[in-house]
Design an enzyme around this catalytic site. Structure first.
Site, PDB file in Angstrom:
ATOM      1  N   LYS A  13       0.845  -1.208   0.000  1.00 48.94           N
ATOM      2  CA  LYS A  13       0.000   0.000   0.000  1.00 48.94           C
ATOM      3  C   LYS A  13       0.879   1.257   0.000  1.00 48.94           C
ATOM      4  O   LYS A  13       0.683   2.158  -0.819  1.00 48.94           O
ATOM      5  CB  LYS A  13      -0.924   0.013   1.242  1.00 48.94           C
ATOM      6  CG  LYS A  13      -1.842  -1.201   1.342  1.00 48.94           C
ATOM      7  CD  LYS A  13      -2.756  -1.119   2.562  1.00 48.94           C
ATOM      8  CE  LYS A  13      -2.064  -1.215   3.907  1.00 48.94           C
ATOM      9  NZ  LYS A  13      -1.432  -2.526   4.199  1.00 48.94           N
ATOM     10  N   ARG A  88     -10.231   1.028   7.727  1.00 48.44           N
ATOM     11  CA  ARG A  88      -9.858  -0.331   8.099  1.00 48.44           C
ATOM     12  C   ARG A  88     -10.964  -1.053   8.841  1.00 48.44           C
ATOM     13  O   ARG A  88     -10.797  -2.228   9.175  1.00 48.44           O
ATOM     14  CB  ARG A  88      -8.655  -0.238   9.039  1.00 48.44           C
ATOM     15  CG  ARG A  88      -7.366  -0.724   8.444  1.00 48.44           C
ATOM     16  CD  ARG A  88      -6.324  -0.373   9.484  1.00 48.44           C
ATOM     17  NE  ARG A  88      -5.207  -1.241   9.453  1.00 48.44           N
ATOM     18  CZ  ARG A  88      -4.041  -0.923   8.894  1.00 48.44           C
ATOM     19  NH1 ARG A  88      -3.874   0.194   8.247  1.00 48.44           N
ATOM     20  NH2 ARG A  88      -3.034  -1.755   8.988  1.00 48.44           N
ATOM     21  N   ARG A 127      11.980  -6.497   5.863  1.00 49.73           N
ATOM     22  CA  ARG A 127      11.957  -5.088   6.270  1.00 49.73           C
ATOM     23  C   ARG A 127      12.381  -4.939   7.731  1.00 49.73           C
ATOM     24  O   ARG A 127      13.033  -3.954   8.096  1.00 49.73           O
ATOM     25  CB  ARG A 127      10.553  -4.506   6.076  1.00 49.73           C
ATOM     26  CG  ARG A 127      10.473  -3.043   6.464  1.00 49.73           C
ATOM     27  CD  ARG A 127       9.150  -2.409   6.128  1.00 49.73           C
ATOM     28  NE  ARG A 127       8.062  -3.053   6.837  1.00 49.73           N
ATOM     29  CZ  ARG A 127       6.782  -2.819   6.596  1.00 49.73           C
ATOM     30  NH1 ARG A 127       6.429  -1.969   5.658  1.00 49.73           N
ATOM     31  NH2 ARG A 127       5.839  -3.429   7.285  1.00 49.73           N
ATOM     32  N   ARG A 133      11.004  -1.999  12.159  1.00 48.88           N
ATOM     33  CA  ARG A 133       9.650  -1.607  12.608  1.00 48.88           C
ATOM     34  C   ARG A 133       9.215  -2.562  13.708  1.00 48.88           C
ATOM     35  O   ARG A 133       9.293  -3.778  13.544  1.00 48.88           O
ATOM     36  CB  ARG A 133       8.673  -1.650  11.418  1.00 48.88           C
ATOM     37  CG  ARG A 133       7.808  -0.413  11.338  1.00 48.88           C
ATOM     38  CD  ARG A 133       6.978  -0.403  10.096  1.00 48.88           C
ATOM     39  NE  ARG A 133       5.655  -0.976  10.358  1.00 48.88           N
ATOM     40  CZ  ARG A 133       4.645  -0.905   9.491  1.00 48.88           C
ATOM     41  NH1 ARG A 133       4.816  -0.301   8.338  1.00 48.88           N
ATOM     42  NH2 ARG A 133       3.484  -1.439   9.788  1.00 48.88           N
ATOM     43  N   ARG A 144      -1.468  -9.201  12.981  1.00 49.25           N
ATOM     44  CA  ARG A 144      -1.911  -8.177  12.005  1.00 49.25           C
ATOM     45  C   ARG A 144      -2.697  -8.836  10.870  1.00 49.25           C
ATOM     46  O   ARG A 144      -3.682  -8.286  10.386  1.00 49.25           O
ATOM     47  CB  ARG A 144      -0.704  -7.413  11.458  1.00 49.25           C
ATOM     48  CG  ARG A 144      -0.131  -6.412  12.473  1.00 49.25           C
ATOM     49  CD  ARG A 144       1.320  -6.081  12.187  1.00 49.25           C
ATOM     50  NE  ARG A 144       1.533  -5.330  10.969  1.00 49.25           N
ATOM     51  CZ  ARG A 144       2.726  -5.234  10.362  1.00 49.25           C
ATOM     52  NH1 ARG A 144       3.786  -5.848  10.862  1.00 49.25           N
ATOM     53  NH2 ARG A 144       2.840  -4.517   9.265  1.00 49.25           N
TER      54      ARG A 144
HETATM   55  P1  AP5 Z   1       4.742  -1.663   2.023  1.00 42.92           P
HETATM   56  O1  AP5 Z   1       4.590  -0.811   0.819  1.00 42.92           O
HETATM   57  O2  AP5 Z   1       5.258  -1.051   3.258  1.00 42.92           O
HETATM   58  O3  AP5 Z   1       3.351  -2.402   2.329  1.00 42.92           O
HETATM   59  P2  AP5 Z   1       2.120  -1.916   3.202  1.00 42.92           P
HETATM   60  O4  AP5 Z   1       0.933  -2.576   2.625  1.00 42.92           O
HETATM   61  O5  AP5 Z   1       2.131  -0.436   3.316  1.00 42.92           O
HETATM   62  O6  AP5 Z   1       2.519  -2.620   4.561  1.00 42.92           O
HETATM   63  P3  AP5 Z   1       2.462  -2.115   6.071  1.00 42.92           P
HETATM   64  O7  AP5 Z   1       3.341  -3.001   6.841  1.00 42.92           O
HETATM   65  O8  AP5 Z   1       2.683  -0.637   6.152  1.00 42.92           O
HETATM   66  O9  AP5 Z   1       0.952  -2.447   6.353  1.00 42.92           O
HETATM   67  P4  AP5 Z   1       0.106  -2.379   7.623  1.00 42.92           P
HETATM   68  O10 AP5 Z   1      -1.261  -2.287   7.057  1.00 42.92           O
HETATM   69  O11 AP5 Z   1       0.359  -3.478   8.564  1.00 42.92           O
HETATM   70  O12 AP5 Z   1       0.657  -1.090   8.368  1.00 42.92           O
HETATM   71  P5  AP5 Z   1       0.111   0.372   8.658  1.00 42.92           P
HETATM   72  O13 AP5 Z   1       1.279   1.239   8.738  1.00 42.92           O
HETATM   73  O14 AP5 Z   1      -1.000   0.734   7.760  1.00 42.92           O
HETATM   74  O15 AP5 Z   1       5.615  -2.935   1.604  1.00 42.92           O
HETATM   75  C1  AP5 Z   1       6.054  -3.863   2.597  1.00 42.92           C
HETATM   76  C2  AP5 Z   1       7.495  -4.297   2.284  1.00 42.92           C
HETATM   77  O16 AP5 Z   1       7.497  -5.043   1.064  1.00 42.92           O
HETATM   78  C3  AP5 Z   1       8.458  -3.122   2.051  1.00 42.92           C
HETATM   79  O17 AP5 Z   1       9.706  -3.467   2.553  1.00 42.92           O
HETATM   80  C4  AP5 Z   1       8.465  -2.957   0.524  1.00 42.92           C
HETATM   81  O18 AP5 Z   1       9.677  -2.437   0.064  1.00 42.92           O
HETATM   82  C5  AP5 Z   1       8.272  -4.406   0.048  1.00 42.92           C
HETATM   83  N1  AP5 Z   1       7.466  -4.495  -1.189  1.00 42.92           N
HETATM   84  C6  AP5 Z   1       6.416  -3.718  -1.568  1.00 42.92           C
HETATM   85  N2  AP5 Z   1       5.911  -4.130  -2.742  1.00 42.92           N
HETATM   86  C7  AP5 Z   1       6.637  -5.220  -3.110  1.00 42.92           C
HETATM   87  C8  AP5 Z   1       6.576  -6.115  -4.241  1.00 42.92           C
HETATM   88  N3  AP5 Z   1       5.661  -5.960  -5.221  1.00 42.92           N
HETATM   89  N4  AP5 Z   1       7.454  -7.143  -4.285  1.00 42.92           N
HETATM   90  C9  AP5 Z   1       8.376  -7.306  -3.298  1.00 42.92           C
HETATM   91  N5  AP5 Z   1       8.502  -6.493  -2.215  1.00 42.92           N
HETATM   92  C10 AP5 Z   1       7.621  -5.460  -2.118  1.00 42.92           C
HETATM   93  O19 AP5 Z   1      -0.503   0.190  10.126  1.00 42.92           O
HETATM   94  C11 AP5 Z   1       0.332  -0.088  11.228  1.00 42.92           C
HETATM   95  C12 AP5 Z   1      -0.499  -0.114  12.494  1.00 42.92           C
HETATM   96  O20 AP5 Z   1      -1.059   1.203  12.719  1.00 42.92           O
HETATM   97  C13 AP5 Z   1      -1.714  -1.036  12.490  1.00 42.92           C
HETATM   98  O21 AP5 Z   1      -1.366  -2.350  12.878  1.00 42.92           O
HETATM   99  C14 AP5 Z   1      -2.634  -0.347  13.505  1.00 42.92           C
HETATM  100  O22 AP5 Z   1      -2.198  -0.622  14.796  1.00 42.92           O
HETATM  101  C15 AP5 Z   1      -2.386   1.123  13.221  1.00 42.92           C
HETATM  102  N6  AP5 Z   1      -3.307   1.662  12.206  1.00 42.92           N
HETATM  103  C16 AP5 Z   1      -2.963   2.155  10.977  1.00 42.92           C
HETATM  104  N7  AP5 Z   1      -4.052   2.573  10.325  1.00 42.92           N
HETATM  105  C17 AP5 Z   1      -5.117   2.335  11.139  1.00 42.92           C
HETATM  106  C18 AP5 Z   1      -6.518   2.550  11.006  1.00 42.92           C
HETATM  107  N8  AP5 Z   1      -7.046   3.079   9.888  1.00 42.92           N
HETATM  108  N9  AP5 Z   1      -7.312   2.164  12.037  1.00 42.92           N
HETATM  109  C19 AP5 Z   1      -6.798   1.631  13.166  1.00 42.92           C
HETATM  110  N10 AP5 Z   1      -5.476   1.402  13.356  1.00 42.92           N
HETATM  111  C20 AP5 Z   1      -4.640   1.758  12.341  1.00 42.92           C
HETATM  112 MG    MG Z   2       2.277   0.907   4.906  1.00 48.57          MG
END
Ligand code: AP5
Ligand code: MG
Length: 191
Positions: A13, A88, A127, A133, A144
């Site tokens: 994402k 979410r 990562r 992280r 998660r």
């Molecule tokens: P990346 O682009 O970082 O993927 P992502 O989908 O953004 O993954 P996240 O780990 O950020 O997702 P998440 O939903 O758990 O975290 P968030 O920060 O939203 O890619 C991942 C890795 O893969 C990177 O190293 C990248 O380089 C690599 N990669 C990407 N594409 C690739 C490909 N095609 N091939 C190979 N490698 C690739 O949320 C974190 C926490 O915050 C949650 O757990 C929750 O506690 C809180 N939170 C956030 N939003 C909310 C909300 N709306 N409501 C409630 N709590 C929330």
């Molecule tokens: Mg992300």
């Protein structure tokens, strides 16, 4: 354009939203990044959010909705937004719909990034080694994934019903995924 990225942890994402920024010239709103910034500042929101994020649990809706509502007041978001990791929960999705209806700008597109859990786990463990992280460890990653299945995946039907959902194969390389996303946006523009 108003675009939502939905996908399990590690599905790309953030990676794809950042690429689209320069392509579409509209801002990125990642609730995960905003919450990690609050955590780094160690302010009251950050301290509270950390209790949930570090365990891979969702931060309560009222906190997230207040944070996003404040952000959307910024005139920079008037011409569009790429929502990454928000909404979410069904409550977040309904609340977003309400505020967009008030502005008269409904969502254009919801991109669902799909990939196997095995691939996602391996990306996040890679990562973890590079960036450290806190939530990128095997136990929290598994939680998660479960939270995604239970609380976020139901949004897919919600958006499918509205005719705005487009699935994207996120197992491909980042360039291929970006290509497919641009094609989906183009189709939406022409429809
Ligand atoms: P990346 O682009 O970082 O993927 P992502 O989908 O953004 O993954 P996240 O780990 O950020 O997702 P998440 O939903 O758990 O975290 P968030 O920060 O939203 O890619 C991942 C890795 O893969 C990177 O190293 C990248 O380089 C690599 N990669 C990407 N594409 C690739 C490909 N095609 N091939 C190979 N490698 C690739 O949320 C974190 C926490 O915050 C949650 O757990 C929750 O506690 C809180 N939170 C956030 N939003 C909310 C909300 N709306 N409501 C409630 N709590 C929330
Ligand atoms: Mg992300």
């Amino acid at each position: 354009m108003l675009i939502v990225f939905i996908g399990p942890p590690g599905s790309g994402k953030g990676t794809q939203a950042k690429r689209l920024l320069s392509h579409l010239n509209i801002p990125h709103l990642s609730t995960g990044e905003l919450l990690r910034e609050a955590k780094a500042k160690n302010d009251s929101l950050g301290r509270l959010a950390a209790q949930y994020m570090d365990q891979g649990r969702l931060v309560p809706d009222p906190l997230v909705l207040a944070m996003v509502g404040e952000k959307l007041q910024d005139p920079a978001y008037a011409k569009g937004c790429l929502f990454d990791g928000f909404p979410r929960t069904l409550q977040q999705a309904r609340s977003l719909d309400e505020s967009l209806a008030q502005r008269g700008t409904p969502l254009d597109l919801v991109l669902e990034l799909r990939a196997s859990e095995e691939e996602l786990t391996s990306r996040m463990l890679k990562r973890a080694a590079a960036e450290g992280r806190v939530d990128d460890n095997p136990t929290t990653i598994a939680h998660r994934m479960e939270v995604y299945r239970q609380q976020t995946a139901p949004l897919l039907d919600y958006y499918r019903f509205r005719g705005v959902l487009t699935p994207i194969d996120a197992m491909n390389t980042p360039d291929e995924v970006f290509f497919d996303i641009k094609a989906a946006i183009e189709r939406r523009r022409l429809s």
